[in-house]
Scaffold this motif. Sequence first.
Motif, mmCIF file in Angstrom:
data_model
loop_
_atom_site.group_PDB
_atom_site.id
_atom_site.type_symbol
_atom_site.label_atom_id
_atom_site.label_comp_id
_atom_site.label_asym_id
_atom_site.label_seq_id
_atom_site.Cartn_x
_atom_site.Cartn_y
_atom_site.Cartn_z
ATOM 1 N N ARG A 1 51.418 37.259 37.454
ATOM 2 C CA ARG A 1 50.876 36.981 38.790
ATOM 3 C C ARG A 1 49.364 36.818 38.752
ATOM 4 O O ARG A 1 48.811 35.933 39.410
ATOM 5 C CB ARG A 1 51.272 38.096 39.760
ATOM 6 C CG ARG A 1 52.766 38.071 40.129
ATOM 7 C CD ARG A 1 53.177 39.247 40.994
ATOM 8 N NE ARG A 1 52.479 39.257 42.269
ATOM 9 C CZ ARG A 1 52.425 40.321 43.074
ATOM 10 N NH1 ARG A 1 53.014 41.438 42.731
ATOM 11 N NH2 ARG A 1 51.764 40.255 44.210
ATOM 12 N N MET A 2 48.679 37.664 37.982
ATOM 13 C CA MET A 2 47.219 37.556 37.898
ATOM 14 C C MET A 2 46.807 36.268 37.190
ATOM 15 O O MET A 2 45.860 35.591 37.614
ATOM 16 C CB MET A 2 46.632 38.779 37.177
ATOM 17 C CG MET A 2 46.668 40.042 38.023
ATOM 18 S SD MET A 2 45.872 41.407 37.149
ATOM 19 C CE MET A 2 46.138 42.756 38.302
ATOM 20 N N ALA A 5 39.464 42.754 34.081
ATOM 21 C CA ALA A 5 39.361 41.618 33.149
ATOM 22 C C ALA A 5 39.593 40.294 33.885
ATOM 23 O O ALA A 5 38.854 39.321 33.665
ATOM 24 C CB ALA A 5 40.368 41.785 32.013
ATOM 25 N N GLN A 6 40.581 40.249 34.770
ATOM 26 C CA GLN A 6 40.878 39.000 35.486
ATOM 27 C C GLN A 6 39.761 38.657 36.471
ATOM 28 O O GLN A 6 39.384 37.501 36.632
ATOM 29 C CB GLN A 6 42.228 39.098 36.211
ATOM 30 C CG GLN A 6 43.414 39.268 35.286
ATOM 31 C CD GLN A 6 43.701 38.050 34.425
ATOM 32 O OE1 GLN A 6 42.950 37.087 34.376
ATOM 33 N NE2 GLN A 6 44.798 38.085 33.706
ATOM 34 N N ILE A 7 39.198 39.671 37.142
ATOM 35 C CA ILE A 7 38.102 39.417 38.084
ATOM 36 C C ILE A 7 36.866 38.936 37.328
ATOM 37 O O ILE A 7 36.157 38.041 37.784
ATOM 38 C CB ILE A 7 37.825 40.665 38.946
ATOM 39 C CG1 ILE A 7 38.954 40.803 39.978
ATOM 40 C CG2 ILE A 7 36.466 40.593 39.630
ATOM 41 C CD1 ILE A 7 38.854 41.988 40.903
ATOM 42 N N LYS A 8 36.617 39.493 36.136
ATOM 43 C CA LYS A 8 35.496 39.034 35.316
ATOM 44 C C LYS A 8 35.700 37.568 34.931
ATOM 45 O O LYS A 8 34.769 36.763 34.959
ATOM 46 C CB LYS A 8 35.340 39.897 34.063
ATOM 47 C CG LYS A 8 34.133 39.488 33.215
ATOM 48 C CD LYS A 8 34.017 40.337 31.962
ATOM 49 C CE LYS A 8 32.810 40.011 31.121
ATOM 50 N NZ LYS A 8 32.427 38.624 31.005
ATOM 51 N N THR A 9 36.944 37.202 34.587
ATOM 52 C CA THR A 9 37.255 35.812 34.254
ATOM 53 C C THR A 9 36.927 34.900 35.439
ATOM 54 O O THR A 9 36.306 33.846 35.275
ATOM 55 C CB THR A 9 38.744 35.660 33.864
ATOM 56 O OG1 THR A 9 39.011 36.505 32.741
ATOM 57 C CG2 THR A 9 39.084 34.225 33.505
ATOM 58 N N LEU A 10 37.337 35.307 36.641
ATOM 59 C CA LEU A 10 37.046 34.519 37.846
ATOM 60 C C LEU A 10 35.540 34.381 38.042
ATOM 61 O O LEU A 10 35.031 33.280 38.300
ATOM 62 C CB LEU A 10 37.666 35.168 39.088
ATOM 63 C CG LEU A 10 39.184 35.183 39.212
ATOM 64 C CD1 LEU A 10 39.604 35.956 40.451
ATOM 65 C CD2 LEU A 10 39.741 33.785 39.244
#
Length: 194
Positions: A21-22, A175-180
């Motif tokens: 989902r992320m 980690a996903q928010i950093k990617t965004l």
Amino acid sequence: MASQMANIPALKDLQGQLTARMTKTVEDFRANLIAVRTGRASVHMLDNIRVDYYGSEMPINQLAQVSAPEPQQIVVQPFDIGVVGLIEKAIRTSGQGFNPMHDGKTIRVPIPPMTEERRKEAVKQLAGILEDHKTTIRNIRRDGNDTIKKATKDKLISADDEKRATEETQQMTDAQIKTLDDMFKVKEKELMTV
């Protein structure tokens, strides 16, 4: 670091679901970034524009071949020349500031250089899209944490397992928010570079 959630039978599927989902949310944000107008022509600039084709909303790339033969121009060649006017109208009224022209068969969309005001507006719009996607990632985290708490309450996992799984979910979220954020910074720099 190896995943602890995968070793806990009650949470084995949860990690895969959260990751999927992320990742889907990050890919959706990437698609939004590609579609944002910069000063250079890109076939993806028209991705969000829909054409009313016989009562259904269709993306332009399903009705025509879209190419960017020059840095300042997009060329749209409809598969059916009967929709040339519909596609031109959809591009013109999209709110992206395009002024398409057609010769009856091909639509040419000149990409004017972006003004400073338009660049700032595009960055502001992207910042809003970024926040929406961050919220989605946080909601996915919340769903995961709720599942972990329920597993603890149902005595499927121990309190230590709950703590480890919650920490792992938070690391995944960070980690996903950093990617965004990283993707946004690259696009922001691209937009603000004249």
